[in-house]
Design an enzyme around this catalytic site. Structure first.
Site, short mmCIF file in Angstrom:
data_model
loop_
_atom_site.label_atom_id
_atom_site.label_comp_id
_atom_site.label_asym_id
_atom_site.label_seq_id
_atom_site.Cartn_x
_atom_site.Cartn_y
_atom_site.Cartn_z
N ASN A 180 -115.68 94.12 100.31
CA ASN A 180 -114.80 94.20 101.48
C ASN A 180 -113.37 94.32 100.96
OD1 ASN A 180 -113.30 93.84 103.78
ND2 ASN A 180 -113.91 91.70 104.12
N TRP A 181 -112.84 95.52 101.08
CA TRP A 181 -111.51 95.76 100.52
C TRP A 181 -110.38 95.20 101.39
CZ3 TRP A 181 -111.68 101.52 98.35
CH2 TRP A 181 -112.58 101.56 97.27
N LYS A 182 -110.72 94.77 102.60
CA LYS A 182 -109.70 94.23 103.52
C LYS A 182 -108.55 95.24 103.66
CE LYS A 182 -111.36 89.65 102.46
NZ LYS A 182 -111.11 88.20 102.40
N GLY A 201 -114.67 89.95 98.27
CA GLY A 201 -113.32 90.40 98.63
C GLY A 201 -112.54 90.81 97.40
N GLY A 202 -111.68 89.91 96.91
CA GLY A 202 -110.77 90.22 95.81
C GLY A 202 -111.41 90.90 94.61
N HIS A 209 -115.64 88.86 110.80
CA HIS A 209 -115.07 88.22 109.61
C HIS A 209 -114.13 87.10 110.06
CE1 HIS A 209 -112.81 87.56 105.95
NE2 HIS A 209 -113.79 88.17 105.31
N GLU A 242 -111.31 86.33 109.14
CA GLU A 242 -109.92 86.77 109.34
C GLU A 242 -109.74 87.43 110.70
OE1 GLU A 242 -109.71 88.89 105.60
OE2 GLU A 242 -109.80 86.97 104.56
N GLY A 272 -110.87 83.64 99.07
CA GLY A 272 -109.61 83.88 98.37
C GLY A 272 -109.01 82.65 97.71
N SER A 316 -114.95 83.86 97.23
CA SER A 316 -114.64 83.68 95.81
C SER A 316 -115.80 84.01 94.88
CB SER A 316 -114.12 82.25 95.55
OG SER A 316 -112.88 82.05 96.23
N GLU A 340 -119.76 82.96 104.95
CA GLU A 340 -118.50 82.88 104.22
C GLU A 340 -117.74 81.63 104.67
OE1 GLU A 340 -117.26 87.06 102.75
OE2 GLU A 340 -116.44 86.80 104.75
#
Ligand code: 13P
Length: 252
Positions: free
Chosen positions: A10-12, A230-231, A93, A95, A170, A209, A164
């Protein structure tokens, strides 16, 4: 041996055209690891180009609107994602839930619209740190599942659920493998309650993470069918280390 694991990046809100090189590198490596299903969810601006740049991996959206079209400035519909070449979309998500005030009912409506548009769906759930500290994590997640997963016919076949924990996103913090196992078992119970036998086949991904260093351990947990990353999905090198960990597990 577990079913094919599903590793999704997930590149956000990250990535311009230069990121297509990462997508290509991920795609080339994925072609050599057929036992792992690999996908990326780039920002909407890159879906079409990513689809064009890759051959093997899935390409998806990060959200969609509940309507097919209309006066919704800034939004993208599931039909548009499909038209741009997406195979799936993420919905719900944390977010989106926190920063765009999306309720379970909205997430469910989005998931149903996405399925109707011919997309597969990843529905995200997860508790906050305060909810976990209050001993409510499992109840919160069970309620999110109940309220957020699509109920349309054959929904289970095109559905994945991503657990999640909000506090793990993150932050570099991850739940213990025991806690992941407990939560995934609980989610499985909810899914079987909703879909019957079909609920046993829904993939449950872990997200929060996930890195090369913890991927093998997390992916080996019972009922962990993959990862939503993610990251660490923002470079081919770190993402492929996670995909590689999934592939090695499958060989054992
Ligand atoms: P991180 O892997 O950066 O913690 O993000 C997880 C996530 O939110 C994926 O959807």
């Amino acid at each position: 041996m577990k079913a094919q694991r599903y590793i999704v990046g997930n590149w956000k809100m990250n990535g311009t055209r230069a990121m297509l090189n990462e997508a290509r590198a991920i795609d080339r490596a994925a072609a050599r690891l057929p036992k792992v299903q690999v996908a990326v969810a780039p920002p909407g601006t890159l879906i079409f180009r990513t689809r064009d740049a890759v051959e093997i991996i899935g390409v998806g959206g990060q959200d969609c609107h509940v309507e097919e079209s209309g006066a919704f400035t800034g939004d993208i519909s599931a039909a548009m994602l499909k038209d741009a070449g997406a195979d799936f979309t993420i919905v719900g998500h944390s977010e989106r839930r926190a920063l765009h005030a999306e309720s379970d009912a909205v997430v469910k409506a989005k998931a149903e619209t996405a399925l109707a548009a011919g997309l597969s769906v990843i529905v995200c759930v997860g508790e906050t740190e305060a909810q976990r500290d209050a001993g409510k994590a499992e109840a919160v997640v069970a309620a999110q599942i109940e309220g957020s997963v699509p109920r349309s016919e054959a929904a289970a076949e095109k559905l994945s659920v991503a657990y999640e924990p909000v506090w793990a996103i993150g932050t570099g913090r991850v739940p213990s493998t025991d806690d992941v196992a407990k939560m995934h078992a609980k989610i499985r119970e909810s899914l079987v309650g909703i879909y019957g036998d079909a609920g046993a086949a829904v993939r449950i991904l872990y997200g929060g993470s996930v890195k090369a260093e913890n991927a093998a351990e997390l992916l080996a947990v019972d009922e962990v069918g993959g990862a939503l990353v993610g990251g660490a999905s923002l470079s081919a090198e770190s993402f492929l280390a996670i995909v590689g960990a999934a592939a090695s597990l499958d060989e054992s």
